[in-house]
Each structure stands twice: as C-alpha cells, then as structure tokens.
Write a protein that holds these residues in place. Structure first.
Motif, short mmCIF file in Angstrom:
data_model
loop_
_atom_site.label_atom_id
_atom_site.label_comp_id
_atom_site.label_asym_id
_atom_site.label_seq_id
_atom_site.Cartn_x
_atom_site.Cartn_y
_atom_site.Cartn_z
N SER A 81 0.81 -1.22 0.00
CA SER A 81 0.00 0.00 0.00
C SER A 81 0.84 1.27 0.00
O SER A 81 0.55 2.23 -0.72
N SER A 82 1.90 1.30 0.82
CA SER A 82 2.66 2.54 0.98
C SER A 82 3.29 3.00 -0.33
O SER A 82 3.33 4.21 -0.61
N ILE A 83 3.76 2.05 -1.16
CA ILE A 83 4.38 2.44 -2.43
C ILE A 83 3.37 3.08 -3.36
O ILE A 83 3.62 4.11 -3.98
N PHE A 84 2.17 2.47 -3.45
CA PHE A 84 1.15 3.00 -4.34
C PHE A 84 0.61 4.33 -3.84
O PHE A 84 0.32 5.24 -4.63
N VAL A 85 0.46 4.46 -2.53
CA VAL A 85 -0.02 5.73 -1.98
C VAL A 85 1.00 6.84 -2.23
O VAL A 85 0.64 7.96 -2.62
N THR A 86 2.28 6.53 -2.01
CA THR A 86 3.32 7.54 -2.24
C THR A 86 3.36 7.95 -3.71
O THR A 86 3.49 9.14 -4.04
N MET A 87 3.27 6.97 -4.61
CA MET A 87 3.25 7.29 -6.04
C MET A 87 2.07 8.19 -6.38
O MET A 87 2.21 9.17 -7.14
N THR A 88 0.91 7.89 -5.81
CA THR A 88 -0.29 8.68 -6.11
C THR A 88 -0.15 10.11 -5.61
O THR A 88 -0.46 11.07 -6.34
N THR A 89 0.32 10.28 -4.38
CA THR A 89 0.41 11.64 -3.82
C THR A 89 1.50 12.45 -4.51
O THR A 89 1.31 13.65 -4.76
N ASP A 90 2.65 11.84 -4.81
CA ASP A 90 3.71 12.58 -5.51
C ASP A 90 3.25 13.00 -6.90
O ASP A 90 3.40 14.16 -7.30
N SER A 91 2.70 12.03 -7.64
CA SER A 91 2.28 12.32 -9.01
C SER A 91 1.18 13.37 -9.04
O SER A 91 1.23 14.33 -9.82
N MET A 92 0.18 13.18 -8.19
CA MET A 92 -0.94 14.13 -8.19
C MET A 92 -0.49 15.50 -7.68
O MET A 92 -0.97 16.54 -8.15
N GLY A 93 0.42 15.52 -6.72
CA GLY A 93 0.90 16.80 -6.21
C GLY A 93 1.60 17.61 -7.29
O GLY A 93 1.33 18.81 -7.48
N PHE A 94 2.52 16.95 -8.02
CA PHE A 94 3.22 17.64 -9.09
C PHE A 94 2.25 18.05 -10.21
O PHE A 94 2.33 19.16 -10.73
N LEU A 95 1.36 17.13 -10.58
CA LEU A 95 0.43 17.41 -11.67
C LEU A 95 -0.51 18.56 -11.32
O LEU A 95 -0.74 19.47 -12.14
N ALA A 96 -1.05 18.54 -10.11
CA ALA A 96 -1.98 19.60 -9.71
C ALA A 96 -1.28 20.94 -9.63
O ALA A 96 -1.78 21.96 -10.16
N PHE A 97 -0.11 20.98 -8.99
CA PHE A 97 0.58 22.26 -8.80
C PHE A 97 1.07 22.84 -10.12
O PHE A 97 0.79 23.99 -10.46
N LEU A 98 1.79 22.03 -10.91
CA LEU A 98 2.33 22.54 -12.16
C LEU A 98 1.23 22.77 -13.19
O LEU A 98 1.27 23.74 -13.96
N GLY A 99 0.25 21.88 -13.21
CA GLY A 99 -0.86 22.05 -14.14
C GLY A 99 -1.65 23.31 -13.87
O GLY A 99 -2.01 24.06 -14.80
N LEU A 100 -1.93 23.58 -12.60
CA LEU A 100 -2.66 24.80 -12.25
C LEU A 100 -1.83 26.05 -12.53
O LEU A 100 -2.38 27.10 -12.93
N ALA A 101 -0.53 25.95 -12.33
CA ALA A 101 0.35 27.09 -12.60
C ALA A 101 0.31 27.45 -14.09
O ALA A 101 0.24 28.63 -14.46
N VAL A 102 0.37 26.42 -14.95
CA VAL A 102 0.31 26.66 -16.39
C VAL A 102 -1.06 27.15 -16.80
O VAL A 102 -1.22 28.10 -17.57
N ALA A 103 -2.12 26.50 -16.26
CA ALA A 103 -3.50 26.86 -16.63
C ALA A 103 -3.84 28.28 -16.21
O ALA A 103 -4.62 28.98 -16.88
N SER A 104 -3.27 28.74 -15.12
CA SER A 104 -3.58 30.07 -14.62
C SER A 104 -2.80 31.15 -15.35
O SER A 104 -3.07 32.35 -15.14
N GLY A 105 -1.84 30.76 -16.16
CA GLY A 105 -1.06 31.72 -16.91
C GLY A 105 0.11 32.31 -16.14
O GLY A 105 0.74 33.26 -16.63
N LEU A 106 0.45 31.75 -14.96
CA LEU A 106 1.57 32.28 -14.18
C LEU A 106 2.88 32.19 -14.92
O LEU A 106 3.72 33.10 -14.88
N THR A 107 3.08 31.09 -15.64
CA THR A 107 4.38 30.87 -16.30
C THR A 107 4.54 31.70 -17.56
O THR A 107 5.62 31.72 -18.16
N SER A 108 3.48 32.37 -17.97
CA SER A 108 3.58 33.19 -19.18
C SER A 108 3.77 34.65 -18.85
O SER A 108 3.87 35.50 -19.74
#
Length: 483
Positions: A455-482
């Motif tokens: 369980s711990s490996i899959f949970v860690t993979m899920t939180t890391d992946s979703m954390g990066f995806l949510a943060f970077l995705g929202l940053a791009v979608a909001s236009g911050l990086t432009s």
C-alpha cells in the motif's frame, strides 16, 4: 463445634515468606536497570568472566536471572560470544530460556547442539514451544531430532508440523484437561489430584461429549467452590469460543482480545477437541503481528536486529527498487512541465512542499486504515462510511494547510496568484491522499492481498504524481508561467 476450631490455625494458613521471597526475588540492582533491562556493565562482566575461565562465577551471576532475562543476555552479546556463553552456562540454557529467545538467536544456538540435545530440550517443552524450536531447522536436522524423541512426543510434534505456519494448529498445545459430561465435581477433583500426567498449567477444563467434541468449559475456581456431588454439566458454561485448527493466528488473537479469553479450545474439522491455546501464547502473537504490519508498511522485512544481513538486504532492496520504479512516474510528470519550471524557478522550490505534505497526509490515512483492517474494525459493512469519513477529514485538512501555505507563499514571493495556485494544489493533493490512503488498502484487501505490504508504495506514487500534476498544471493553466 466452634466454627473457629473447624478452621486451620493461622500459622498453617501463612505463606512461607522466606521461600516465596527466595523464589520470586528480583535480580539485584547491579544486573537490571530501572526499565528491567540488563545493564551493559553486567553483560560485559559475564563475558569477561567466561573468557577468563571463571565459569562458576559467571554461572552464579547468571543463575539469579529469570529465564527471559537469560534469553535477553544471549541476544545482547555478539555472535562470536554466544557459543562460549552457551558452553559456560550449561544447563542454565534451559528449555524455558530457549522458549523466550529471539528466533534468529535461538536458531544459531540450536545449530551448535547435537540432535539428541535438541530432542531432550523439546521433550521438556509444551508442544507449541517445541514446534517453534524445530520448525525452522533444516529438513535433515529436523528429522534427526524427531528420530531422537519419544514416540509420543514425536507424534505430537509431527502432527503440529503438518499444519500451515501461523495457524492455530501450530500454535496450540496438545496438553489439556478434558472430562466427560456425566462426571461429578468430586470425580474431577480426584482426577486432578491423582493423575500425574496432566499438564501443569491450565485455568479451565473442557467438558466433552462421547465424540470428544467440547460442549462446555469450567473454570477451576468454579470447581473448587462447588459441592462434590454436583454434576459437572450443571456447573459448566455451555457458551464458549471454539478455534478452528486451520484459523490464522492473527484471527485467533483478535478473538482472544474481543472476548477476553484466558484459554480456548481448538477443534478439528469434525468438531473434536484437539488442543488448547492460552493467553500467554497470544500476547506474543499480538506483538508479532502488530510489528509485522508496521514493518511491512515501510518495506523493512522482519525488522529484527538479529536477522542476518543478507536476509535484511534482500527484504529491503526489492522494495526500494519498486519505489524507484514508481518514482519515475512522478519524475515523468515533472519533465512534462520543464519549460514552465525554467520560466518560473519558484515552482521548483515549492513542488516538494506540495508532494511532501500530501505524502504525509496519505501515510496518516494509510496507517489508520491498515490498523482497522488488521483489527477487523473495517469490513464490508462500514467500508464506504470509512471512505466518506476520510474524504471529509481530507477536505478539512486540505483547507487548513491551503490557507497557511497559500498565504505564506503569496507574502514571501509577493505573488498572490502563486499563493492561490499552491493553495488549490494543496487541497487537491491532500484530498487525493486521503482517498488513496483508505481506498488502496481496501482494494488490496478485497483482492486477498496483504494491504500492509504494497500500500505505501502506491499511496506515495499517487500523492507525488498528483501533487506535481496539480501544482504545475494549475500554474500553467492560470497563466503564471507566461507572465
């Protein structure tokens, strides 16, 4: 007749205080510390005496210890010193000491003994303790020990070894007291006094029918306080907890805990009484199972400091390799946003915060869920309620952390937009972490897989992946990086 004259004189009722003090006296303060652990200086003194050839002095010092403390002594000394200590102590290395000893340490000591010596030790132990000593031996050595046993002891141990590991059949004692239902209390008392072959330790007797199936139990205190002419069937308690011989030891421990049992009858598939399990065995099982679940969550194997280095390495490295593979998923997501990170370096500084907090939130939920599954608190009846509960907790936690992280980021970087992005990413990732922490172990449990192992490996993979995806995705979608 005066009632006082019919009773024993006070002096005959008094316990021999000197005898009890000598028998139960705790070891001197020079041997144990305030936490009842052997002091390092005592351990060194015993080894020094053994190496100097002062064997009687070493035996005298160790002989005052409880068998469990002698077992601790063997666990505290090095592998090189154990053979010397065993040869010096001789018969102080008793069956009771071996029964209390760490499995790995005991296995190494058993390897030093001849099969006849191991058989002599096993014959003095209860069946469950004898099996614990013999079961981990090599097949040829195990057979040599069995051949050296008396036929009766050999048959009992072979029968126990025929059951799968960590089941009631391995755990149970074959020595118990059973009586037919038609006898009286007086008959039972007479048998308990006259039969020299009875097991020395028991708290209740089992009442059986002509087919040797248990129909009730009777505590010794009830027998002693009941007139002799009363039928045992009128004293016994018909409701009892029966343990199937193939039940997993973890489930056995849960039954003892749930019903506050001191001992319980073990029955075969036909319902016949074949053994009993006592609470002293269960204490070890509860400790062992609880430790196993914690260690499996971290992929640390058995987690025993006496475990051979090669076995420890093998157990740990395979989970680290698996973790490396799952980490590649998160790194791939980061790679997809490489351009955005180059454009706004602050994203690189904040990414670990989002992933780290989400990982900790997932670990909290995972630990609670695995414990609830192990304790049978989480079943089909309440699993959805548990998922919904963790979702609400995750939203509350996410909102709190988002407010703190968002405000701090906006002030530090003087960028309210960036603060809003990290706040939103925190809420998303902590929510996902809460759901994953309860859903993944539940799914593994439904698939008949141990939820504590992967369980711990899959949970860690899920939180890391979703954390990066949510943060970077929202940053791009909001236009911050432009900007």
């Amino acid at each position: 007749m005066d009632k006082r004259e019919d009773s024993l004189p006070p002096e005959e009722l008094m316990v021999d205080e000197d005898f009890d003090h000598e028998r139960d006296a705790a070891p001197p303060d020079t041997e144990l510390d305030e936490d009842d652990r052997l002091k390092p200086e005592f351990v060194r003194d015993v080894i020094d005496l053994a190496e100097a050839g002062e064997h009687e002095a070493a035996r005298e010092r160790v002989g005052r210890l409880h068998p469990a403390d002698i077992a601790d002594l063997f666990e505290l000394v090095s592998d090189e010193d154990r053979p010397l200590l065993a040869s010096v102590l001789g018969d102080l290395l008793s069956p009771d000491v071996l029964a209390e000893m760490n499995d790995y340490v005991r296995e190494r000591l058993i390897d030093l003994l001849a099969p006849e010596q191991v058989a002599e030790i096993a014959s003095e132990l209860d069946t469950d303790d004898a099996v614990a000593i013999i079961e981990d031996m090599e097949e040829d050595e195990q057979q040599a020990v069995l051949d050296a046993l008396d036929p009766e002891d050999r048959a009992a141990i072979q029968d126990a070894l025929s059951f799968p590991e960590e089941t009631a059949g391995r755990l149970m004692q074959r020595e118990y007291v059973a009586v037919p239902e038609h006898v009286t209390v007086g008959d039972v008392i007479d048998r308990l006094r006259e039969d020299q072959d009875l097991t020395p330790d028991f708290w209740e007797i089992f009442v059986v029918d002509p087919m040797h199936r248990p129909i009730g139990t009777c505590q010794l205190s009830w027998i002693l306080r009941t007139p002799r002419d009363i039928a045992i069937s009128d004293v016994m308690q018909r409701e009892q907890t029966l343990i199937p011989v193939d039940m997993d030891q973890e489930e056995v421990a849960l039954r003892f805990q749930k019903y506050a049992l001191i001992s319980a009858a073990v029955v075969d598939k036909a319902g016949r009484l074949v053994g009993m399990i006592t609470v002293d065995d269960i204490v070890h099982i509860i400790q062992e199972e609880a430790g196993e679940d914690i260690l499996r969550l971290s992929g640390a194997g058995d987690g025993d400091i006496n475990e051979p280095i090669r076995e420890t390495y093998s157990a740990r490295v395979r989970w680290l390799v698996a973790n490396l593979g799952t980490a590649l998923v998160a790194s791939t997501i980061v790679g997809l946003f490489g351009g955005a990170i180059e454009h706004m370096v602050a994203l690189a500084a904040l990414m670990p915060i989002v992933a780290g907090v989400g990982g900790n939130a997932g670990t909290q939920t995972l630990a609670v869920t695995v414990r609830a599954l192990a304790m049978n608190q989480l079943t089909d009846s309440n699993s959805w309620r548990a998922v919904w509960r963790e979702m609400k907790i995750a939203l509350l936690n996410g909102g709190t952390i988002a407010l703190i992280a968002g405000s701090g980021t906006a002030l530090w970087f003087a960028n309210p937009g960036l603060g809003g992005v990290i706040a939103a990413a925190m809420i998303v990732n902590i929510f996902v972490a809460g759901v994953a922490g309860v859903a993944i172990p539940l799914l593994l449990d439904r698939l008949d897989q141990d939820p504590a192992v992967a369980s711990s490996i899959f949970v860690t993979m899920t939180t890391d992946s979703m954390g990066f995806l949510a943060f970077l995705g929202l940053a791009v979608a909001s236009g911050l990086t432009s900007l």
